[in-house]
Design a protein around this motif. Sequence first.
Motif, PDB file in Angstrom:
ATOM      1  N   LYS A   1       0.951  -1.257  -0.085  1.00  0.00           N
ATOM      2  CA  LYS A   1       0.083  -0.200  -0.031  1.00  0.00           C
ATOM      3  C   LYS A   1       0.646   1.241   0.015  1.00  0.00           C
ATOM      4  CE  LYS A   1      -2.348   0.645   3.808  1.00  0.00           C
ATOM      5  NZ  LYS A   1      -3.513   0.259   4.825  1.00  0.00           N
TER       6      LYS A   1
ATOM      7  N   MET B   1      -3.189   0.403  -3.702  1.00  0.00           N
ATOM      8  CA  MET B   1      -3.029  -0.903  -2.898  1.00  0.00           C
ATOM      9  C   MET B   1      -3.060  -2.120  -3.757  1.00  0.00           C
ATOM     10  SD  MET B   1      -4.486  -2.478   0.666  1.00  0.00           S
ATOM     11  CE  MET B   1      -5.871  -3.125  -0.209  1.00  0.00           C
TER      12      MET B   1
ATOM     13  N   GLN C   1      -5.711  12.911   0.367  1.00  0.00           N
ATOM     14  CA  GLN C   1      -4.948  11.774   0.700  1.00  0.00           C
ATOM     15  C   GLN C   1      -5.342  10.792  -0.389  1.00  0.00           C
ATOM     16  OE1 GLN C   1      -6.170   8.776   3.724  1.00  0.00           O
ATOM     17  NE2 GLN C   1      -4.361   9.607   4.778  1.00  0.00           N
TER      18      GLN C   1
ATOM     19  N   THR D   1      -4.296   6.853  -2.051  1.00  0.00           N
ATOM     20  CA  THR D   1      -3.751   5.318  -1.758  1.00  0.00           C
ATOM     21  C   THR D   1      -4.077   4.512  -3.057  1.00  0.00           C
ATOM     22  OG1 THR D   1      -4.467   5.568   0.833  1.00  0.00           O
ATOM     23  CG2 THR D   1      -3.888   3.483  -0.287  1.00  0.00           C
TER      24      THR D   1
ATOM     25  N   THR E   1       0.320   5.576   0.205  1.00  0.00           N
ATOM     26  CA  THR E   1      -0.427   6.515   0.568  1.00  0.00           C
ATOM     27  C   THR E   1       0.404   7.777   0.146  1.00  0.00           C
ATOM     28  OG1 THR E   1      -1.630   5.076   1.808  1.00  0.00           O
ATOM     29  CG2 THR E   1      -1.879   7.464   2.276  1.00  0.00           C
TER      30      THR E   1
END
Length: 528
Positions: free
Chosen positions: A217, A230, A226, A228, A219
């Motif tokens: 992951k 994954m 934010q 992210t 970020t």
Amino acid sequence: MKHILMLSAVLLLSIVTSAQEKLPVIAPYHSQNIRELYMDTVNHHTALGPILHEDTSTIYTNPDTTKRSLLYRKLFREHLLEFRNEDYNVFIDFLPDFQIGKTRNGSKNTWLNTRGARIQANIGKNFYFESSFYENQGVFPYYLDSYIRNQRVVPGQGEVKDYNKGKGFDYNYASALLSFTPNKYLNVTMGYGQNMIGDGYRSLLLSDISFSYPYLKVTGTLGNVQYTSMWAQFMDLHSKDFSQAYRDMGYIKKWGVFHFLDWNVSKKLTIGLFDAVIWPDADSTGRKRGFDWSYMNPIIYLRPAEFSAGSSDNALVGMNLKYKMLPKTTIYGQLLLDEFKLKEFFGGKGWWANKWSTQLGFRSFDVFKVNKLDLQGEFNLVRPFTYSYNTTLINYEHYNQSLAHPLGANFYEVLGIATYRLKRWYARGELMYSQYGLDPDAKTSYGGDISKSYDLRAKDYGNKIAQGIKTDLLYAQGTVAYVLNPKYNLRLEMSLAGRQVKNDIGKSTDLIFSFGLRSSFRQLYYDF
């Protein structure tokens, strides 16, 4: 286990190569102190879990505790083993979960014997490492025993073996996490565990109810945004049933890629955008596909990538919303679209592939001006066939459990949770009602069992929530605990749960009592 060994090797390397930094360190929040983020005047990113933060408590030593005996400190104040330094900390704990209980339905005796261990370490302010392992034997209430025998897994804890001549189960599971935060803008986490996207007790996007899986992951945080990406690997326990090729290869893996953009629009409003794709490690003939590098770009919208790959992979899109209505009250919600056609949706004919789910809930803290009396209410609705596919090789499932809601699909649910803390005392009450539809036989699907192919559907149109054998589920649980050691949540706990299931076939009612010495911060979901 190989994932844990790999993470341990990386940890040792990081100890050697990391710069000498001063603490505080990076560590994950636990559920009991996430409430502070919701009550803060600053709007935090709360939807992506586990949440990491700067933890100054690791360098704090209460002078009063140093005057106490070693036994007192280890039982009530400290980790079992502590190695503290201005550049690193290492904490090691023994995590027991010893329970005895009884059910009214058949007067069955239940028990759980869990021996666990956890190591936490931080090096400077950049690296955080955590690993835990649990060895378990247990006898469960009837409804859980039936679920485990059908699915071959304990909810959230992996595959089982028979124990004590088939009266109970033997199982073990592990988790690990290595987090690197070089600066305030970036975090890279490699782990073997669960993730969650959402502000609710449940998540309809990605939940932490399933067994551990390996993931990477990344970020990034810039201002109020934010983002992210994954990548994860899941396991299909149904794969041996497809062909001889699968029986020879063992369980087949499948891959997932997830993107989540969380934007704090203001001090009150947060909007999150989600997308995901699940694809098989091999096709139905056993031909290897492996990791698809077309999904490696971390900043893309996945649907075009899936289309350009010429595949029919399972793609999902969704949204997560949060609004601070009052200083101590936050409302939240989710919307997920699996397969969806606007014309069919507004046509109102109940087309089977209008697959979507939605959530609406609230969190309220210090209710009635009582300190640490918190209340949460939530409504979840999932249309038939959502999260399912024509093969389990790419459905939204891992280790025979949904990656979203434990009830799968074809249901609606209303739940309320109240918690109260007073010094070391903790009390929790939950009330949940759900209505869902069961299938009459193994060859027909009304859309609730996401392990079944949607090609087994009974009809193309006229599909509605709780179709099939309409079933009502009522679940209530009350828990009281005294926390002996908050460092690893060692507590004496007593619980009483009531469960009633009713449909045209019959009615089942059970009352379940348990008492034990418990530890760790695990969240296990048995309320289904």
